[in-house]
Scaffold this motif. Structure first.
Motif, PDB file in Angstrom:
ATOM      1  N   GLN A 123       0.848  -1.142   0.005  1.00 19.08           N
ATOM      2  CA  GLN A 123      -0.055   0.033  -0.067  1.00 19.08           C
ATOM      3  C   GLN A 123       0.816   1.248  -0.035  1.00 19.08           C
ATOM      4  O   GLN A 123       0.459   2.138  -0.642  1.00 19.08           O
ATOM      5  N   GLN A 124       2.136   1.252   0.777  1.00 18.13           N
ATOM      6  CA  GLN A 124       2.836   2.223   0.658  1.00 18.13           C
ATOM      7  C   GLN A 124       3.278   2.668  -0.626  1.00 18.13           C
ATOM      8  O   GLN A 124       3.463   3.751  -1.088  1.00 18.13           O
ATOM      9  N   TYR A 125       3.729   1.482  -1.335  1.00 21.64           N
ATOM     10  CA  TYR A 125       4.318   1.886  -2.560  1.00 21.64           C
ATOM     11  C   TYR A 125       3.296   2.364  -3.494  1.00 21.64           C
ATOM     12  O   TYR A 125       3.576   3.032  -4.715  1.00 21.64           O
ATOM     13  N   VAL A 126       2.126   1.704  -3.418  1.00 22.53           N
ATOM     14  CA  VAL A 126       0.810   2.585  -4.088  1.00 22.53           C
ATOM     15  C   VAL A 126       1.037   3.866  -3.943  1.00 22.53           C
ATOM     16  O   VAL A 126       0.989   4.956  -5.019  1.00 22.53           O
ATOM     17  N   ALA A 127       1.104   4.429  -3.028  1.00 16.51           N
ATOM     18  CA  ALA A 127       0.924   5.949  -2.480  1.00 16.51           C
ATOM     19  C   ALA A 127       2.381   6.435  -3.214  1.00 16.51           C
ATOM     20  O   ALA A 127       1.978   7.653  -3.591  1.00 16.51           O
ATOM     21  N   ILE A 128       3.360   5.891  -2.977  1.00 15.22           N
ATOM     22  CA  ILE A 128       4.466   6.583  -3.854  1.00 15.22           C
ATOM     23  C   ILE A 128       4.404   6.680  -5.181  1.00 15.22           C
ATOM     24  O   ILE A 128       4.818   7.682  -5.708  1.00 15.22           O
ATOM     25  N   ALA A 129       3.982   5.356  -5.733  1.00 13.51           N
ATOM     26  CA  ALA A 129       3.881   5.630  -7.202  1.00 13.51           C
ATOM     27  C   ALA A 129       2.762   6.562  -7.699  1.00 13.51           C
ATOM     28  O   ALA A 129       2.971   7.118  -8.518  1.00 13.51           O
ATOM     29  N   VAL A 130       1.902   6.818  -6.879  1.00 10.50           N
ATOM     30  CA  VAL A 130       0.882   7.779  -7.180  1.00 10.50           C
ATOM     31  C   VAL A 130       1.395   9.307  -7.289  1.00 10.50           C
ATOM     32  O   VAL A 130       1.137  10.029  -8.019  1.00 10.50           O
ATOM     33  N   TRP A 131       2.119   9.530  -6.124  1.00 10.95           N
ATOM     34  CA  TRP A 131       3.026  10.748  -5.798  1.00 10.95           C
ATOM     35  C   TRP A 131       3.762  10.874  -7.329  1.00 10.95           C
ATOM     36  O   TRP A 131       3.839  12.178  -7.819  1.00 10.95           O
ATOM     37  N   PHE A 132       4.546  10.267  -7.712  1.00 12.89           N
ATOM     38  CA  PHE A 132       5.343  10.302  -8.901  1.00 12.89           C
ATOM     39  C   PHE A 132       4.584  10.339  -9.992  1.00 12.89           C
ATOM     40  O   PHE A 132       4.762  11.347 -10.999  1.00 12.89           O
ATOM     41  N   ASP A 133       3.428   9.489 -10.154  1.00  3.46           N
ATOM     42  CA  ASP A 133       2.317   9.810 -11.319  1.00  3.46           C
ATOM     43  C   ASP A 133       1.787  11.058 -11.555  1.00  3.46           C
ATOM     44  O   ASP A 133       1.682  11.575 -12.553  1.00  3.46           O
ATOM     45  N   GLN A 134       1.373  11.712 -10.361  1.00  3.15           N
ATOM     46  CA  GLN A 134       0.671  13.077 -10.189  1.00  3.15           C
ATOM     47  C   GLN A 134       1.683  14.080 -10.694  1.00  3.15           C
ATOM     48  O   GLN A 134       1.365  15.291 -10.932  1.00  3.15           O
ATOM     49  N   ARG A 135       2.913  13.819 -10.860  1.00  2.00           N
ATOM     50  CA  ARG A 135       4.259  14.780 -11.256  1.00  2.00           C
ATOM     51  C   ARG A 135       4.587  14.309 -12.459  1.00  2.00           C
ATOM     52  O   ARG A 135       5.671  14.808 -12.917  1.00  2.00           O
ATOM     53  N   ASP A 136       3.887  13.619 -13.364  1.00  2.00           N
ATOM     54  CA  ASP A 136       4.325  13.253 -14.730  1.00  2.00           C
ATOM     55  C   ASP A 136       5.847  12.607 -14.820  1.00  2.00           C
ATOM     56  O   ASP A 136       6.574  12.960 -15.429  1.00  2.00           O
ATOM     57  N   LEU A 137       6.027  11.875 -13.662  1.00  2.00           N
ATOM     58  CA  LEU A 137       6.998  10.941 -13.533  1.00  2.00           C
ATOM     59  C   LEU A 137       6.788   9.483 -13.826  1.00  2.00           C
ATOM     60  O   LEU A 137       6.974   8.505 -12.730  1.00  2.00           O
ATOM     61  N   PRO A 138       6.615   9.051 -15.072  1.00  2.00           N
ATOM     62  CA  PRO A 138       5.833   7.741 -15.322  1.00  2.00           C
ATOM     63  C   PRO A 138       6.960   6.593 -15.028  1.00  2.00           C
ATOM     64  O   PRO A 138       6.403   5.490 -14.663  1.00  2.00           O
ATOM     65  N   ARG A 139       8.134   6.585 -15.240  1.00  2.00           N
ATOM     66  CA  ARG A 139       9.191   5.258 -14.850  1.00  2.00           C
ATOM     67  C   ARG A 139       8.994   5.294 -13.470  1.00  2.00           C
ATOM     68  O   ARG A 139       9.249   4.179 -12.961  1.00  2.00           O
ATOM     69  N   LEU A 140       9.250   6.232 -12.695  1.00  2.00           N
ATOM     70  CA  LEU A 140       9.474   6.300 -11.360  1.00  2.00           C
ATOM     71  C   LEU A 140       7.945   5.410 -10.862  1.00  2.00           C
ATOM     72  O   LEU A 140       7.989   4.828 -10.122  1.00  2.00           O
ATOM     73  N   ALA A 141       6.920   6.192 -11.318  1.00  2.00           N
ATOM     74  CA  ALA A 141       5.542   5.644 -10.911  1.00  2.00           C
ATOM     75  C   ALA A 141       5.330   4.042 -11.113  1.00  2.00           C
ATOM     76  O   ALA A 141       5.060   3.407 -10.462  1.00  2.00           O
ATOM     77  N   SER A 142       5.819   4.050 -12.218  1.00  2.00           N
ATOM     78  CA  SER A 142       5.770   2.249 -12.880  1.00  2.00           C
ATOM     79  C   SER A 142       6.805   1.546 -11.886  1.00  2.00           C
ATOM     80  O   SER A 142       6.031   0.451 -11.790  1.00  2.00           O
ATOM     81  N   TYR A 143       7.692   2.042 -11.646  1.00  2.00           N
ATOM     82  CA  TYR A 143       8.772   1.424 -10.873  1.00  2.00           C
ATOM     83  C   TYR A 143       8.058   0.638  -9.455  1.00  2.00           C
ATOM     84  O   TYR A 143       8.078  -0.187  -8.958  1.00  2.00           O
ATOM     85  N   PHE A 144       7.159   2.007  -8.946  1.00  2.00           N
ATOM     86  CA  PHE A 144       6.802   1.598  -7.833  1.00  2.00           C
ATOM     87  C   PHE A 144       5.281   0.985  -7.821  1.00  2.00           C
ATOM     88  O   PHE A 144       5.067   0.071  -6.915  1.00  2.00           O
ATOM     89  N   TYR A 145       4.733   1.060  -8.700  1.00  2.00           N
ATOM     90  CA  TYR A 145       3.537   0.321  -8.918  1.00  2.00           C
ATOM     91  C   TYR A 145       3.840  -1.153  -9.199  1.00  2.00           C
ATOM     92  O   TYR A 145       3.343  -2.373  -8.415  1.00  2.00           O
ATOM     93  N   ARG A 146       5.004  -1.518  -9.821  1.00  2.00           N
ATOM     94  CA  ARG A 146       5.669  -2.936  -9.972  1.00  2.00           C
ATOM     95  C   ARG A 146       5.811  -3.358  -8.619  1.00  2.00           C
ATOM     96  O   ARG A 146       5.519  -4.540  -8.313  1.00  2.00           O
TER      97      ARG A 146
END
Length: 185
Positions: free
Chosen positions: A30-53
């Motif tokens: 769940q924490q990694y989802v929150a981190i991924a969303v934070w990066f996703d909201q800032r248009d950083l798709p690779r960092l977001a994808s990394y944490f979604y995975r």
């Protein structure tokens, strides 16, 4: 008594720790989802994808433990997870938090393995070997990501480029991994 499955009630410290570890893995997921969303909201798709995975990996790890418990007719109760952190000032805080979480999981897996050994639960101890090796990789991987982020000195586009060139952790062989209850996501 056709169709009745005999579930073993919790009788050992290890069984309780398995259940706790399911909760610990789900909390990190769940924490990694929150981190991924934070990066996703800032248009950083690779960092977001990394944490979604990584969120999915932690979820799958929890379900590996559930499958082990099911396979051994151990009663399973899925615990709730605490609230996650959603507010960060600096991108490196997110990766530092992820590294902290991986180190905590390593400590938890180590304690569970020690308890299994003390309780002479050799099947459980053997099951946990994969998790111990996995945690060495996870801490190393997250340390690398944090080191690269520090060298990027706040330039997230450099970090995005790095993850494009060197997809950290994507080439691991999970053929020896325990089965995942409900199937791997």
């Amino acid at each position: 008594m056709d169709g009745v499955v005999n579930i073993v009630p919790r009788t050992s410290r290890a069984q309780n720790l398995f259940e706790e570890q399911v909760g610990n893995e789900l909390a990190v997921s769940q924490q990694y989802v929150a981190i991924a969303v934070w990066f996703d909201q800032r248009d950083l798709p690779r960092l977001a994808s990394y944490f979604y995975r990584h969120s999915l990996k932690k979820r799958n790890d929890a379900m590996r433990i559930v499958q082990y418990m099911l396979d051994n007719n151990i009663e399973v109760e899925i615990p709730g997870v605490p609230a996650v952190r959603n507010t960060f000032e600096d991108p490196s805080e997110l990766v530092a938090l992820a590294l902290e979480k991986e180190r905590a999981v390593t400590d938890e897996v180590t304690a569970l393995s020690q308890t299994l050994r003390q309780d002479a639960d050799y099947l459980g101890e053997e099951f946990m070997r994969w998790f111990l090796a996995e945690q060495v990789e996870q801490v190393s991987e997250m340390t690398t990501v944090l080191d690269v982020m520090d060298r990027a000195q706040g330039n997230m586009f450099d970090m995005e480029d790095y993850l494009e060139r060197d997809p950290v952790g994507d080439d691991r062989n999970e053929s020896a991994a325990p089965r995942v209850a409900g199937g791997k996501l």
